[in-house]
Motif scaffolding. Structure first.
Motif, PDB file in Angstrom:
ATOM      1  N   ALA A  44       0.857  -1.190   0.000  1.00 40.31           N
ATOM      2  CA  ALA A  44       0.000   0.000   0.000  1.00 40.31           C
ATOM      3  C   ALA A  44       0.889   1.235   0.000  1.00 40.31           C
ATOM      4  CB  ALA A  44      -0.912   0.011   1.223  1.00 40.31           C
ATOM      5  N   SER A  45       0.292   2.375  -0.403  1.00 43.58           N
ATOM      6  CA  SER A  45       1.037   3.624  -0.390  1.00 43.58           C
ATOM      7  C   SER A  45       0.097   4.790  -0.166  1.00 43.58           C
ATOM      8  CB  SER A  45       1.809   3.815  -1.697  1.00 43.58           C
ATOM      9  OG  SER A  45       0.929   3.881  -2.802  1.00 43.58           O
ATOM     10  N   ILE A  46       0.683   5.885   0.288  1.00 47.05           N
ATOM     11  CA  ILE A  46      -0.056   7.125   0.470  1.00 47.05           C
ATOM     12  C   ILE A  46       0.832   8.252  -0.019  1.00 47.05           C
ATOM     13  CG2 ILE A  46       0.709   7.327   2.891  1.00 47.05           C
ATOM     14  CD1 ILE A  46      -2.063   8.640   3.446  1.00 47.05           C
ATOM     15  N   GLY A  48       1.893  12.375  -0.792  1.00 48.71           N
ATOM     16  CA  GLY A  48       1.967  13.568   0.026  1.00 48.71           C
ATOM     17  C   GLY A  48       0.647  14.316   0.097  1.00 48.71           C
ATOM     18  N   SER A  49      -0.180  14.125  -0.898  1.00 47.19           N
ATOM     19  CA  SER A  49      -1.493  14.778  -0.913  1.00 47.19           C
ATOM     20  C   SER A  49      -2.572  13.922  -0.271  1.00 47.19           C
ATOM     21  CB  SER A  49      -1.905  15.108  -2.348  1.00 47.19           C
ATOM     22  OG  SER A  49      -2.000  13.921  -3.117  1.00 47.19           O
ATOM     23  N   GLY A  50      -2.197  12.714   0.181  1.00 42.03           N
ATOM     24  CA  GLY A  50      -3.150  11.868   0.888  1.00 42.03           C
ATOM     25  C   GLY A  50      -3.833  10.802   0.049  1.00 42.03           C
ATOM     26  N   ARG A  51      -3.461  10.696  -1.214  1.00 42.87           N
ATOM     27  CA  ARG A  51      -4.069   9.668  -2.056  1.00 42.87           C
ATOM     28  C   ARG A  51      -3.505   8.310  -1.665  1.00 42.87           C
ATOM     29  NH1 ARG A  51      -3.507  10.505  -8.349  1.00 42.87           N
ATOM     30  NH2 ARG A  51      -4.611  12.406  -7.731  1.00 42.87           N
ATOM     31  N   THR A  52      -4.387   7.336  -1.534  1.00 45.66           N
ATOM     32  CA  THR A  52      -3.964   6.001  -1.136  1.00 45.66           C
ATOM     33  C   THR A  52      -4.143   4.992  -2.271  1.00 45.66           C
ATOM     34  OG1 THR A  52      -6.153   5.492  -0.237  1.00 45.66           O
ATOM     35  CG2 THR A  52      -4.525   6.425   1.282  1.00 45.66           C
ATOM     36  N   HIS A  53      -3.356   3.938  -2.174  1.00 42.93           N
ATOM     37  CA  HIS A  53      -3.452   2.867  -3.171  1.00 42.93           C
ATOM     38  C   HIS A  53      -3.077   1.566  -2.484  1.00 42.93           C
ATOM     39  CE1 HIS A  53      -2.108   0.266  -6.510  1.00 42.93           C
ATOM     40  NE2 HIS A  53      -3.092   0.874  -7.145  1.00 42.93           N
ATOM     41  N   TYR A  54      -3.763   0.491  -2.875  1.00 48.94           N
ATOM     42  CA  TYR A  54      -3.545  -0.808  -2.245  1.00 48.94           C
ATOM     43  C   TYR A  54      -3.387  -1.899  -3.291  1.00 48.94           C
ATOM     44  CZ  TYR A  54      -5.526   1.593   1.811  1.00 48.94           C
ATOM     45  OH  TYR A  54      -5.772   2.485   2.828  1.00 48.94           O
ATOM     46  N   THR A  55      -2.622  -2.894  -2.952  1.00 49.91           N
ATOM     47  CA  THR A  55      -2.601  -4.084  -3.775  1.00 49.91           C
ATOM     48  C   THR A  55      -3.896  -4.854  -3.534  1.00 49.91           C
ATOM     49  OG1 THR A  55      -1.252  -5.996  -4.389  1.00 49.91           O
ATOM     50  CG2 THR A  55      -1.536  -5.578  -2.059  1.00 49.91           C
ATOM     51  N   ASN A  56      -4.264  -5.709  -4.459  1.00 45.65           N
ATOM     52  CA  ASN A  56      -5.555  -6.401  -4.350  1.00 45.65           C
ATOM     53  C   ASN A  56      -5.662  -7.198  -3.055  1.00 45.65           C
ATOM     54  OD1 ASN A  56      -6.585  -5.421  -6.743  1.00 45.65           O
ATOM     55  ND2 ASN A  56      -5.841  -7.136  -7.956  1.00 45.65           N
ATOM     56  N   ALA A  58      -4.570  -6.497  -0.223  1.00 44.45           N
ATOM     57  CA  ALA A  58      -4.705  -5.621   0.940  1.00 44.45           C
ATOM     58  C   ALA A  58      -6.036  -4.873   0.965  1.00 44.45           C
ATOM     59  CB  ALA A  58      -3.553  -4.617   0.975  1.00 44.45           C
ATOM     60  N   LYS A  59      -6.662  -4.743  -0.174  1.00 46.37           N
ATOM     61  CA  LYS A  59      -7.916  -3.985  -0.242  1.00 46.37           C
ATOM     62  C   LYS A  59      -8.976  -4.587   0.666  1.00 46.37           C
ATOM     63  CE  LYS A  59      -7.445  -2.194  -4.954  1.00 46.37           C
ATOM     64  NZ  LYS A  59      -7.945  -2.302  -6.348  1.00 46.37           N
ATOM     65  N   GLY A  60      -9.613  -3.720   1.435  1.00 45.32           N
ATOM     66  CA  GLY A  60     -10.675  -4.163   2.323  1.00 45.32           C
ATOM     67  C   GLY A  60     -10.196  -4.667   3.669  1.00 45.32           C
ATOM     68  N   ARG A  61      -8.898  -4.950   3.786  1.00 42.51           N
ATOM     69  CA  ARG A  61      -8.365  -5.452   5.055  1.00 42.51           C
ATOM     70  C   ARG A  61      -7.335  -4.503   5.675  1.00 42.51           C
ATOM     71  NH1 ARG A  61      -5.440 -10.109   5.284  1.00 42.51           N
ATOM     72  NH2 ARG A  61      -4.514  -9.743   3.225  1.00 42.51           N
ATOM     73  N   PHE A  62      -6.560  -3.841   4.850  1.00 34.98           N
ATOM     74  CA  PHE A  62      -5.516  -2.946   5.333  1.00 34.98           C
ATOM     75  C   PHE A  62      -5.891  -1.497   5.054  1.00 34.98           C
ATOM     76  CE2 PHE A  62      -1.841  -6.199   4.555  1.00 34.98           C
ATOM     77  CZ  PHE A  62      -2.482  -7.101   5.385  1.00 34.98           C
ATOM     78  N   THR A  63      -5.450  -0.616   5.945  1.00 30.03           N
ATOM     79  CA  THR A  63      -5.673   0.812   5.761  1.00 30.03           C
ATOM     80  C   THR A  63      -4.371   1.553   6.042  1.00 30.03           C
ATOM     81  OG1 THR A  63      -7.980   0.617   6.470  1.00 30.03           O
ATOM     82  CG2 THR A  63      -7.011   2.818   6.430  1.00 30.03           C
ATOM     83  N   VAL A  72       3.625   7.393   9.222  1.00 32.55           N
ATOM     84  CA  VAL A  72       2.615   6.678   8.438  1.00 32.55           C
ATOM     85  C   VAL A  72       2.299   5.361   9.135  1.00 32.55           C
ATOM     86  CG1 VAL A  72       2.175   5.525   6.231  1.00 32.55           C
ATOM     87  CG2 VAL A  72       3.270   7.763   6.276  1.00 32.55           C
ATOM     88  N   TYR A  73       1.040   4.950   9.047  1.00 31.75           N
ATOM     89  CA  TYR A  73       0.588   3.727   9.697  1.00 31.75           C
ATOM     90  C   TYR A  73       0.008   2.762   8.674  1.00 31.75           C
ATOM     91  CZ  TYR A  73       0.710   6.927  13.643  1.00 31.75           C
ATOM     92  OH  TYR A  73       1.102   7.853  14.580  1.00 31.75           O
ATOM     93  N   LEU A  74       0.059   1.499   9.030  1.00 32.96           N
ATOM     94  CA  LEU A  74      -0.632   0.484   8.245  1.00 32.96           C
ATOM     95  C   LEU A  74      -1.451  -0.345   9.222  1.00 32.96           C
ATOM     96  CD1 LEU A  74      -1.027  -0.734   5.398  1.00 32.96           C
ATOM     97  CD2 LEU A  74       0.710  -2.441   6.021  1.00 32.96           C
ATOM     98  N   GLN A  75      -2.750  -0.130   9.223  1.00 33.52           N
ATOM     99  CA  GLN A  75      -3.663  -0.923  10.037  1.00 33.52           C
ATOM    100  C   GLN A  75      -4.019  -2.178   9.267  1.00 33.52           C
ATOM    101  OE1 GLN A  75      -4.954  -0.336  13.244  1.00 33.52           O
ATOM    102  NE2 GLN A  75      -5.742  -2.414  13.017  1.00 33.52           N
ATOM    103  N   MET A  76      -3.722  -3.321   9.862  1.00 29.45           N
ATOM    104  CA  MET A  76      -3.962  -4.592   9.191  1.00 29.45           C
ATOM    105  C   MET A  76      -4.983  -5.386   9.981  1.00 29.45           C
ATOM    106  SD  MET A  76      -0.081  -5.607   8.034  1.00 29.45           S
ATOM    107  CE  MET A  76       0.448  -5.959   9.700  1.00 29.45           C
ATOM    108  N   ASN A  77      -6.094  -5.664   9.364  1.00 32.58           N
ATOM    109  CA  ASN A  77      -7.168  -6.433   9.977  1.00 32.58           C
ATOM    110  C   ASN A  77      -7.378  -7.748   9.234  1.00 32.58           C
ATOM    111  OD1 ASN A  77      -7.654  -4.233  11.739  1.00 32.58           O
ATOM    112  ND2 ASN A  77      -9.077  -3.314  10.265  1.00 32.58           N
ATOM    113  N   SER A  78      -8.087  -8.656   9.871  1.00 35.19           N
ATOM    114  CA  SER A  78      -8.396  -9.957   9.260  1.00 35.19           C
ATOM    115  C   SER A  78      -7.137 -10.606   8.692  1.00 35.19           C
ATOM    116  CB  SER A  78      -9.445  -9.778   8.148  1.00 35.19           C
ATOM    117  OG  SER A  78     -10.628  -9.190   8.654  1.00 35.19           O
ATOM    118  N   LEU A  79      -6.118 -10.643   9.505  1.00 36.50           N
ATOM    119  CA  LEU A  79      -4.833 -11.155   9.021  1.00 36.50           C
ATOM    120  C   LEU A  79      -4.907 -12.647   8.716  1.00 36.50           C
ATOM    121  CD1 LEU A  79      -2.535  -9.081  11.359  1.00 36.50           C
ATOM    122  CD2 LEU A  79      -2.413  -9.109   8.872  1.00 36.50           C
TER     123      LEU A  79
END
Length: 116
Positions: A44-46, A48-56, A58-63, A72-79
């Motif tokens: 995943a990445s964010i 400088g302007s706050g735009r985020t992007h995730y690999t497939n 990670a989508k729906g589980r990581f923020t 910067v943080y990476l919240q990982m759920n449903s591991l």
């Protein structure tokens, strides 16, 4: 000198959560993007302007989020067990010496282990 320090890794059971942190220090006046990788895989990445992007995967589980330009943080759920890896923080900043260029830095990594 720019340094990245990751923290928050550990051992967690499948279905659990972890929150990784990446703290940057040094001569950072702006950030192009901060990203998380595991081993050689982009997660995943964010920007400088706050735009985020995730690999497939990670989508729906990581923020990915940040509280300022340098943390910067990476919240990982449903591991899942497949999430087990060393997670690395990467930052891209405008070059201080080459107009239009970039500088890239990596942290030392933090181990995430998901048990089943």
């Amino acid at each position: 000198q720019v340094q990245l320090v990751e923290s928050g890794g550990g051992l967690v059971q499948a279905g659990g959560s972890l929150r990784l942190s990446c703290a940057a220090s040094g001569d950072i006046f702006s950030v192009n993007a901060t990203a998380w990788y595991r081993e050689r895989e982009y997660v995943a990445s964010i920007t400088g302007s706050g735009r985020t992007h995730y690999t497939n995967s990670a989508k729906g589980r990581f923020t990915i989020s940040r509280d300022n330009a340098k943390t910067v943080y990476l919240q990982m759920n449903s591991l899942k067990s497949d999430d087990t890896a060393v997670y690395y923080c990467h930052i891209s900043i405008p070059s201080r010496w080459v107009p239009g260029g970039f500088e890239d830095y990596w942290g030392q990594g933090t181990q995430v282990t998901v048990s089943t």
